[in-house]
Design a protein around this motif. Structure first.
Motif, PDB file in Angstrom:
ATOM      1  N   TYR A  47       0.826  -1.205   0.000  1.00 42.14           N
ATOM      2  CA  TYR A  47       0.000   0.000   0.000  1.00 42.14           C
ATOM      3  C   TYR A  47       0.866   1.263   0.000  1.00 42.14           C
ATOM      4  O   TYR A  47       0.604   2.207  -0.752  1.00 42.14           O
ATOM      5  N   MET A  78       2.228   1.786  -3.375  1.00 41.53           N
ATOM      6  CA  MET A  78       1.189   2.308  -4.271  1.00 41.53           C
ATOM      7  C   MET A  78       1.025   3.812  -4.069  1.00 41.53           C
ATOM      8  O   MET A  78       0.941   4.558  -5.052  1.00 41.53           O
ATOM      9  N   VAL A 106       1.970   5.698  -7.664  1.00 44.42           N
ATOM     10  CA  VAL A 106       0.860   6.147  -8.524  1.00 44.42           C
ATOM     11  C   VAL A 106       0.986   7.623  -8.922  1.00 44.42           C
ATOM     12  O   VAL A 106       0.849   7.957 -10.106  1.00 44.42           O
ATOM     13  N   PRO A 107       1.275   8.544  -8.011  1.00 47.08           N
ATOM     14  CA  PRO A 107       1.442   9.942  -8.447  1.00 47.08           C
ATOM     15  C   PRO A 107       2.635  10.140  -9.392  1.00 47.08           C
ATOM     16  O   PRO A 107       2.580  10.969 -10.297  1.00 47.08           O
ATOM     17  N   GLY A 166       1.704   8.964 -12.843  1.00 48.31           N
ATOM     18  CA  GLY A 166       0.698   9.880 -13.371  1.00 48.31           C
ATOM     19  C   GLY A 166       1.311  11.108 -14.031  1.00 48.31           C
ATOM     20  O   GLY A 166       0.659  11.774 -14.833  1.00 48.31           O
ATOM     21  N   ARG A 220       2.299   7.523 -20.923  1.00 53.45           N
ATOM     22  CA  ARG A 220       1.287   7.364 -19.884  1.00 53.45           C
ATOM     23  C   ARG A 220       0.341   6.204 -20.170  1.00 53.45           C
ATOM     24  O   ARG A 220      -0.060   5.488 -19.256  1.00 53.45           O
ATOM     25  N   ALA A 272       3.110   3.587 -18.175  1.00 49.50           N
ATOM     26  CA  ALA A 272       2.498   3.954 -16.894  1.00 49.50           C
ATOM     27  C   ALA A 272       1.320   3.039 -16.577  1.00 49.50           C
ATOM     28  O   ALA A 272       1.167   2.578 -15.442  1.00 49.50           O
ATOM     29  N   GLU A 307       1.097   0.536 -13.287  1.00 53.79           N
ATOM     30  CA  GLU A 307      -0.021   0.577 -12.350  1.00 53.79           C
ATOM     31  C   GLU A 307      -0.784  -0.739 -12.333  1.00 53.79           C
ATOM     32  O   GLU A 307      -1.127  -1.249 -11.266  1.00 53.79           O
ATOM     33  N   ASN A 308      -1.047  -1.307 -13.504  1.00 50.78           N
ATOM     34  CA  ASN A 308      -1.779  -2.571 -13.568  1.00 50.78           C
ATOM     35  C   ASN A 308      -1.031  -3.687 -12.847  1.00 50.78           C
ATOM     36  O   ASN A 308      -1.639  -4.484 -12.129  1.00 50.78           O
ATOM     37  N   PHE A 368      -1.333  -3.040  -9.049  1.00 48.17           N
ATOM     38  CA  PHE A 368      -2.674  -3.347  -8.556  1.00 48.17           C
ATOM     39  C   PHE A 368      -2.950  -4.850  -8.616  1.00 48.17           C
ATOM     40  O   PHE A 368      -3.584  -5.413  -7.725  1.00 48.17           O
TER      41      PHE A 368
END
Length: 131
Positions: A11, A14, A18-19, A22, A29, A33, A37-38, A41
């Motif tokens: 966590y 993450m 994430v920022p 982004g 992106r 990116a 992220e995928n 997650f």
């Protein structure tokens, strides 16, 4: 279980990553990116599934593969100069800690016994016909 160190580390990673992704340039992106992220997650989802699933070891092995993908994408991001060396170093430290925790969990999780180990006959076409 969700307060376990692996969940906390994931966590926190993450929240940190994430920022950053982004802010990747538009040309990266929607490819790199999004994959970063995928993978992150998906890793979290697999470790959560491992807690609540009867197929714990399978989910942990899949999480290990997802973590390897994540590391690969992070290295590519650093090589493309989308992450600074310091950011990459921090990400490597996070993924290393997550990997150690996952490895410990995997070692503590016994493999599912095979049919022969349980004293059962394997399901073969011959075995089905005899029943």
């Amino acid at each position: 279980m969700e307060s376990s160190p692996i969940f906390t580390k994931t966590y926190d990673f993450m929240l940190w990553l994430v920022p950053i992704v982004g802010r990747f340039p538009k040309e990266h992106r929607f490819r790199l990116a999004a994959r970063l992220e995928n993978s992150l997650f998906q890793f979290q989802e697999l470790i959560l599934r491992a807690v609540h699933s009867s197929e714990r070891r399978k989910n942990l092995v899949e999480a290990d593969l997802e973590l390897e993908k994540l590391r690969s994408y992070l290295r590519l991001a650093q090589d493309l100069k989308l992450l600074s060396f310091d950011q990459y170093e921090s990400a490597a430290r996070h993924t290393s800690e997550m990997g150690k925790l996952l490895g410990g969990w995997l070692k503590a999780t016994p493999a599912a016994p095979k049919a022969a180990d349980r004293g059962e006959r394997p399901e073969t076409s011959r075995g089905l016909l005899e029943q």
